[in-house]
Design a protein around this motif. Structure first.
Motif, PDB file in Angstrom:
ATOM      1  N   ASP A  20      40.534  -8.916 -52.289  1.00 33.62           N
ATOM      2  CA  ASP A  20      40.783  -9.589 -51.164  1.00 33.62           C
ATOM      3  C   ASP A  20      41.611  -8.250 -50.356  1.00 33.62           C
ATOM      4  O   ASP A  20      42.660  -8.150 -50.669  1.00 33.62           O
ATOM      5  CB  ASP A  20      41.688 -10.663 -51.155  1.00 33.62           C
ATOM      6  CG  ASP A  20      42.169 -11.460 -49.940  1.00 33.62           C
ATOM      7  OD1 ASP A  20      41.662 -10.826 -48.784  1.00 33.62           O
ATOM      8  OD2 ASP A  20      42.383 -12.649 -49.946  1.00 33.62           O
ATOM      9  N   LYS A  35      37.074  -0.207 -46.208  1.00 29.79           N
ATOM     10  CA  LYS A  35      35.703  -0.430 -45.437  1.00 29.79           C
ATOM     11  C   LYS A  35      35.113   0.709 -44.649  1.00 29.79           C
ATOM     12  O   LYS A  35      35.819   1.938 -45.007  1.00 29.79           O
ATOM     13  CB  LYS A  35      36.427  -1.186 -44.198  1.00 29.79           C
ATOM     14  CG  LYS A  35      37.610  -0.236 -43.405  1.00 29.79           C
ATOM     15  CD  LYS A  35      38.266  -1.042 -42.224  1.00 29.79           C
ATOM     16  CE  LYS A  35      39.105  -0.254 -41.342  1.00 29.79           C
ATOM     17  NZ  LYS A  35      39.738  -1.103 -40.419  1.00 29.79           N
ATOM     18  N   LYS A  39      36.089  -9.037 -50.867  1.00 29.53           N
ATOM     19  CA  LYS A  39      36.228 -10.486 -51.296  1.00 29.53           C
ATOM     20  C   LYS A  39      35.174 -11.334 -50.117  1.00 29.53           C
ATOM     21  O   LYS A  39      34.352 -12.158 -50.396  1.00 29.53           O
ATOM     22  CB  LYS A  39      37.320 -11.125 -51.394  1.00 29.53           C
ATOM     23  CG  LYS A  39      37.137 -12.729 -51.990  1.00 29.53           C
ATOM     24  CD  LYS A  39      38.610 -13.458 -52.152  1.00 29.53           C
ATOM     25  CE  LYS A  39      38.408 -14.798 -52.432  1.00 29.53           C
ATOM     26  NZ  LYS A  39      39.973 -15.298 -52.620  1.00 29.53           N
ATOM     27  N   ASP A  40      35.422 -11.147 -48.755  1.00 27.30           N
ATOM     28  CA  ASP A  40      34.767 -11.512 -47.635  1.00 27.30           C
ATOM     29  C   ASP A  40      33.129 -11.366 -47.979  1.00 27.30           C
ATOM     30  O   ASP A  40      32.305 -12.230 -47.429  1.00 27.30           O
ATOM     31  CB  ASP A  40      35.269 -11.328 -46.155  1.00 27.30           C
ATOM     32  CG  ASP A  40      35.435  -9.811 -46.159  1.00 27.30           C
ATOM     33  OD1 ASP A  40      36.024  -9.109 -46.807  1.00 27.30           O
ATOM     34  OD2 ASP A  40      35.141  -9.280 -45.224  1.00 27.30           O
ATOM     35  N   TRP A  41      32.899 -10.002 -48.176  1.00 23.84           N
ATOM     36  CA  TRP A  41      31.592  -9.829 -48.295  1.00 23.84           C
ATOM     37  C   TRP A  41      30.939 -10.595 -49.614  1.00 23.84           C
ATOM     38  O   TRP A  41      29.584 -11.041 -49.587  1.00 23.84           O
ATOM     39  CB  TRP A  41      31.104  -8.267 -48.503  1.00 23.84           C
ATOM     40  CG  TRP A  41      31.311  -7.694 -47.057  1.00 23.84           C
ATOM     41  CD1 TRP A  41      32.312  -7.289 -46.182  1.00 23.84           C
ATOM     42  CD2 TRP A  41      30.140  -6.977 -46.547  1.00 23.84           C
ATOM     43  NE1 TRP A  41      32.159  -6.770 -45.322  1.00 23.84           N
ATOM     44  CE2 TRP A  41      30.644  -6.494 -45.175  1.00 23.84           C
ATOM     45  CE3 TRP A  41      28.656  -6.996 -46.880  1.00 23.84           C
ATOM     46  CZ2 TRP A  41      29.545  -5.850 -44.305  1.00 23.84           C
ATOM     47  CZ3 TRP A  41      27.874  -6.223 -45.905  1.00 23.84           C
ATOM     48  CH2 TRP A  41      28.410  -5.760 -44.634  1.00 23.84           C
ATOM     49  N   HIS A  51      26.045 -13.041 -52.307  1.00 21.69           N
ATOM     50  CA  HIS A  51      26.728 -13.552 -53.386  1.00 21.69           C
ATOM     51  C   HIS A  51      25.999 -13.469 -54.563  1.00 21.69           C
ATOM     52  O   HIS A  51      26.454 -12.911 -55.579  1.00 21.69           O
ATOM     53  CB  HIS A  51      27.428 -15.002 -53.088  1.00 21.69           C
ATOM     54  CG  HIS A  51      27.913 -15.477 -54.378  1.00 21.69           C
ATOM     55  ND1 HIS A  51      29.306 -14.851 -54.939  1.00 21.69           N
ATOM     56  CD2 HIS A  51      27.933 -16.320 -54.969  1.00 21.69           C
ATOM     57  CE1 HIS A  51      29.751 -15.554 -55.833  1.00 21.69           C
ATOM     58  NE2 HIS A  51      28.837 -16.336 -55.852  1.00 21.69           N
ATOM     59  N   GLU A 104      31.822 -13.075 -50.864  1.00 22.06           N
ATOM     60  CA  GLU A 104      31.384 -14.310 -50.691  1.00 22.06           C
ATOM     61  C   GLU A 104      30.248 -14.926 -49.740  1.00 22.06           C
ATOM     62  O   GLU A 104      30.087 -16.308 -49.670  1.00 22.06           O
ATOM     63  CB  GLU A 104      32.630 -15.438 -50.295  1.00 22.06           C
ATOM     64  CG  GLU A 104      33.747 -15.188 -51.589  1.00 22.06           C
ATOM     65  CD  GLU A 104      35.312 -15.859 -50.897  1.00 22.06           C
ATOM     66  OE1 GLU A 104      35.556 -16.023 -49.951  1.00 22.06           O
ATOM     67  OE2 GLU A 104      36.013 -16.234 -51.922  1.00 22.06           O
ATOM     68  N   MET A 105      29.706 -14.179 -48.935  1.00 25.29           N
ATOM     69  CA  MET A 105      28.679 -14.384 -48.102  1.00 25.29           C
ATOM     70  C   MET A 105      27.454 -14.764 -48.978  1.00 25.29           C
ATOM     71  O   MET A 105      26.924 -14.134 -49.946  1.00 25.29           O
ATOM     72  CB  MET A 105      28.336 -13.214 -47.206  1.00 25.29           C
ATOM     73  CG  MET A 105      29.407 -12.678 -46.226  1.00 25.29           C
ATOM     74  SD  MET A 105      28.618 -11.076 -45.422  1.00 25.29           S
ATOM     75  CE  MET A 105      30.149 -10.950 -44.534  1.00 25.29           C
TER      76      MET A 105
END
Length: 229
Positions: free
Chosen positions: A89, A119, A68-70, A77, A72-73
């Motif tokens: 997440d 990861k 999710k953190d990638w 995105h 939302e970049m």
């Protein structure tokens, strides 16, 4: 939309002409289908290019789970959204919003690409496999297809991907759900490890991968800096 299609075309062209992936199927039945039937596709995660490699090699309708953190970049995105990536997440194991979205895509006939490690790991070992893929396979009845990727991306080498057989994760009685899914996750972790060694050209005296609980954490510049604090 034109920009996305152009970008996808250029990626496919780069993969086909420069990386020249060598996709080897160990099971004729999987080779015959070539991912055109919905399945759960899992692989090791060694390089940030791994997702693009699998997206170009899996034919037919497919979605991919991404952190999710990638997702939302801003710089990723717009492209990930149009590639129908599904954010998950990885820092909140209780967040199951990805599951409902994934099942809707499966109902439309889509295969799902998942990197169970969550990861990249670059020291040659594999991280623990999160059990989300196993839970999804058990609840949907889709088979799991394991892929070992050598994750070597340069024009002097053909990237090798070894595709294993398709296996279903059946429901069983007498074993707690958490314990059963953990067992299956480790089973597939070891399977992907063996396929990865084959992709690297190691077929004899294959190194033993310790179970997840006994695998040391990867030493990175970030972890060293964290310990120094």
């Amino acid at each position: 939309m034109l920009a996305v299609k152009t970008c996808e075309y250029l990626v496919r062209l780069y993969v086909a002409l420069i990386l020249r992936p060598n996709l080897v199927f160990t099971d004729p039945s999987v080779q015959k289908l070539k991912f055109k039937e919905p399945c759960i596709i899992i692989s090791n995660h060694t390089n940030t290019f791994d997702p693009l490699m699998l997206l170009t090699q899996v034919k037919g309708r497919r979605n991919i789970l991404v952190a999710k953190d990638w997702y939302e970049m801003p710089k990723f995105h717009w492209l990930l959204k149009r590639f129908k990536a599904i954010p998950i997440d990885r820092f909140n194991p209780l967040d199951a919003s990805w599951l409902a979205v994934t099942k809707k895509e499966i109902a439309k006939g889509s295969s799902i690409i998942i990197f169970p490690e969550g990861k990249c790991r670059e020291d040659g070992l594999l991280n623990e496999f999160k059990s989300g893929f196993a839970m999804l396979a058990r609840s949907t009845g889709l088979p799991v297809v394991s892929i070992g990727n050598d994750s070597i991306y340069n024009f002097k080498h053909r990237t090798n991907l070894i595709v294993g057989n398709a296996e279903k994760i059946e429901r069983v009685k007498g074993v707690s759900s958490g314990e059963y899914l953990a067992q299956k996750s480790e089973y597939f972790r070891q399977k992907v490890w063996t396929l990865k060694q084959q992709a690297l050209g190691i077929t004899e005296n294959v190194p033993v991968l310790p179970i997840a609980a006994e695998t040391p954490a990867e030493v990175t510049a970030e972890s060293v800096a964290e310990e120094a604090k």
